[in-house]
Design an enzyme around this catalytic site. Structure first.
Site, short mmCIF file in Angstrom:
data_model
loop_
_atom_site.label_atom_id
_atom_site.label_comp_id
_atom_site.label_asym_id
_atom_site.label_seq_id
_atom_site.Cartn_x
_atom_site.Cartn_y
_atom_site.Cartn_z
N SER A 54 -11.88 10.79 -3.38
CA SER A 54 -11.50 10.42 -2.02
C SER A 54 -9.98 10.32 -1.94
O SER A 54 -9.29 10.34 -2.97
CB SER A 54 -12.14 9.08 -1.62
OG SER A 54 -11.60 8.01 -2.38
N GLU A 95 0.81 -1.22 0.00
CA GLU A 95 0.00 0.00 0.00
C GLU A 95 0.84 1.28 0.00
O GLU A 95 0.51 2.24 -0.68
CB GLU A 95 -0.96 0.01 1.19
CG GLU A 95 -2.14 -0.92 1.03
CD GLU A 95 -3.13 -0.48 -0.04
OE1 GLU A 95 -3.08 0.67 -0.53
OE2 GLU A 95 -4.00 -1.31 -0.38
N ASP A 109 -6.56 8.32 0.16
CA ASP A 109 -6.06 7.23 0.99
C ASP A 109 -4.93 7.78 1.85
O ASP A 109 -4.08 8.52 1.35
CB ASP A 109 -5.53 6.07 0.14
CG ASP A 109 -6.62 5.41 -0.68
OD1 ASP A 109 -7.79 5.45 -0.26
OD2 ASP A 109 -6.30 4.85 -1.74
N ASN A 115 -8.96 4.74 3.38
CA ASN A 115 -9.73 5.62 2.49
C ASN A 115 -10.66 6.57 3.25
O ASN A 115 -11.36 6.16 4.18
CB ASN A 115 -10.54 4.75 1.53
CG ASN A 115 -11.28 5.58 0.51
OD1 ASN A 115 -12.44 5.90 0.71
ND2 ASN A 115 -10.61 5.92 -0.57
N ASN A 162 -7.65 9.49 -5.11
CA ASN A 162 -8.30 8.51 -5.97
C ASN A 162 -9.17 9.19 -7.02
O ASN A 162 -9.53 10.36 -6.88
CB ASN A 162 -9.17 7.57 -5.11
CG ASN A 162 -8.36 6.81 -4.11
OD1 ASN A 162 -7.43 6.10 -4.46
ND2 ASN A 162 -8.69 6.97 -2.83
N ASP A 211 -12.23 8.94 -7.63
CA ASP A 211 -13.55 9.36 -7.14
C ASP A 211 -13.50 10.60 -6.24
O ASP A 211 -14.51 11.03 -5.70
CB ASP A 211 -14.26 8.21 -6.43
CG ASP A 211 -13.59 7.79 -5.12
OD1 ASP A 211 -12.54 8.37 -4.75
OD2 ASP A 211 -14.11 6.88 -4.46
#
Length: 148
Positions: free
Chosen positions: A69, A54, A71, A78, A65, A67
């Site tokens: 959002s 990750e 992380d 998220n 991201n 969308d």
């Protein structure tokens, strides 16, 4: 041309210096101290693999991201579901500010990760873990780590 190359190099160095990396074995010690070895059936090897795939062990990593959002942190938690970043809609299931997931002491991150893993899907909530860690031999992640 030389000026552009110099600026590019300086930008890379600044990005590198802003990364907060944790040593694999140091992370294993913290995770063990916080009772993650065997938590919900996942070993320290699973947690180390997750942290590597990750964030490459980068505590301060933030990724945007598609969308909208974000992380956050070593486990790339998220903002849409788990923490509040005050930028996008969040269910904030962990009841954490996303910025707290960037703390070097990792306590907020670990608390939130435990909630994620305790729910439906466990570590399968992380696509990178499913693709790169699940069902694979992972014992090498602890090689050379003496947890005392």
């Amino acid at each position: 041309m030389t000026g552009a190359l110099l600026m590019s190099l300086v930008s890379c160095l600044i990005a590198i210096s802003q990364a907060s990396l944790i040593n694999r074995c140091d992370l294993a010690r913290v995770l063990r101290k916080e009772d993650l070895d065997g938590f919900e059936g996942y070993s320290l090897n699973d947690w180390l693999c997750l942290a590597f795939v990750e964030s490459n062990f980068n505590i301060s990593k933030v990724n945007e991201n598609a969308d909208g959002s974000f992380d956050y942190g070593i486990f790339q938690i998220n903002s849409h579901y788990w923490c509040n970043d005050y930028r996008s809609h969040s269910e904030n299931i962990c009841h954490e500010d996303c910025q707290d997931l960037l703390s070097p002491n990792l306590l907020s991150t670990i608390s939130c990760a435990k909630k994620i893993v305790s729910g439906a899907g466990g570590m399968k909530n992380w696509v990178a873990w499913r693709l790169h860690c699940a069902g694979r031999p992972l014992s090498y992640w602890m090689t050379g780590c003496f947890l005392g």
